[in-house]
Design an enzyme around this catalytic site. Structure first.
Site, PDB file in Angstrom:
ATOM      1  N   ASN A  81       0.796  -1.231   0.000  1.00  0.00           N
ATOM      2  CA  ASN A  81       0.000   0.000   0.000  1.00  0.00           C
ATOM      3  C   ASN A  81       0.831   1.286   0.000  1.00  0.00           C
ATOM      4  OD1 ASN A  81      -1.709  -2.062   2.133  1.00  0.00           O
ATOM      5  ND2 ASN A  81      -2.580  -1.500   0.171  1.00  0.00           N
ATOM      6  N   VAL A  88       1.614   7.091   0.164  1.00  0.00           N
ATOM      7  CA  VAL A  88       0.837   6.142   0.957  1.00  0.00           C
ATOM      8  C   VAL A  88      -0.584   6.064   0.416  1.00  0.00           C
ATOM      9  CG1 VAL A  88      -0.104   5.640   3.250  1.00  0.00           C
ATOM     10  CG2 VAL A  88       2.209   6.573   3.016  1.00  0.00           C
ATOM     11  N   CYS A  89      -1.039   4.836   0.206  1.00  0.00           N
ATOM     12  CA  CYS A  89      -2.383   4.629  -0.314  1.00  0.00           C
ATOM     13  C   CYS A  89      -3.194   3.879   0.740  1.00  0.00           C
ATOM     14  CB  CYS A  89      -2.286   3.815  -1.601  1.00  0.00           C
ATOM     15  SG  CYS A  89      -3.882   3.534  -2.325  1.00  0.00           S
ATOM     16  N   VAL A  90      -3.964   4.631   1.516  1.00  0.00           N
ATOM     17  CA  VAL A  90      -4.783   4.017   2.558  1.00  0.00           C
ATOM     18  C   VAL A  90      -6.119   4.764   2.539  1.00  0.00           C
ATOM     19  CG1 VAL A  90      -3.756   5.488   4.373  1.00  0.00           C
ATOM     20  CG2 VAL A  90      -4.779   3.324   5.017  1.00  0.00           C
TER      21      VAL A  90
END
Length: 169
Positions: A81, A88-90
């Site tokens: 992620n 950051v991919c959240v």
């Protein structure tokens, strides 16, 4: 709006300084600019990231908290992620509202009630428990799914070692 968001960020910073949260530290890079923070995440215990010190920048929009900040690791980190450039991919950091791809419910996405603390807790739990359904790093996601204790573990261990060396620079 700028004034209000800067005040809110100052308040959150004061709160974190007064009551630090285990697992990360946060602060502004420059006292003149409340919109750019540096955070250090300590690799969560009992995960492959344990013992690491991962530095990241949080950049807040002027209309915070209506919109989420962007988070980017500066320490190299191998994770499904986290994009290879550190982004950051959240879900909690995704713009509010409906997900046009249908992966996320609106309540999983950004809400103005979120704080630096809730963001960091969410990112720490993402480290401990990657979501390989919508990866930002497809290679890391593939390794994590197919052989978490092989190549994936080796790359993470290298990032942890590197982060420890950098932590004291």
């Amino acid at each position: 709006m700028t004034e209000q968001s800067a005040l809110l960020l100052r308040k959150q910073l004061a709160e974190l300084n007064k009551n630090p949260v285990e697992g990360f530290s946060a602060g502004v890079i420059d006292d003149e600019d409340m919109y750019k923070w540096e955070v250090v995440i300590i690799g969560p215990q009992d995960t492959l990231f344990e013992g690491g010190f991962f530095k990241a920048y949080l950049t807040f929009p002027f209309d915070y908290p209506l919109r989420p900040p962007k988070m980017k690791f500066i320490t190299e980190i191998w994770h499904p992620n986290v994009a290879k450039n550190g982004d950051v991919c959240v879900s909690i950091l995704h713009e509010p509202g409906e997900d046009k791809f249908g992966y996320e419910k609106p309540e999983e996405r950004w809400l103005p009630i979120h704080t630096v603390e809730t963001i960091m807790i969410s990112v720490i739990s993402m480290l401990a428990d990657p979501n390989s359904d919508s990866p930002a790093n497809v290679d890391a996601a593939k390794e994590w799914r197919e052989d978490p204790n092989g190549e994936f573990k080796r790359k993470v261990a290298r990032c942890v070692r590197k982060s420890q060396e950098m932590a004291f620079d």
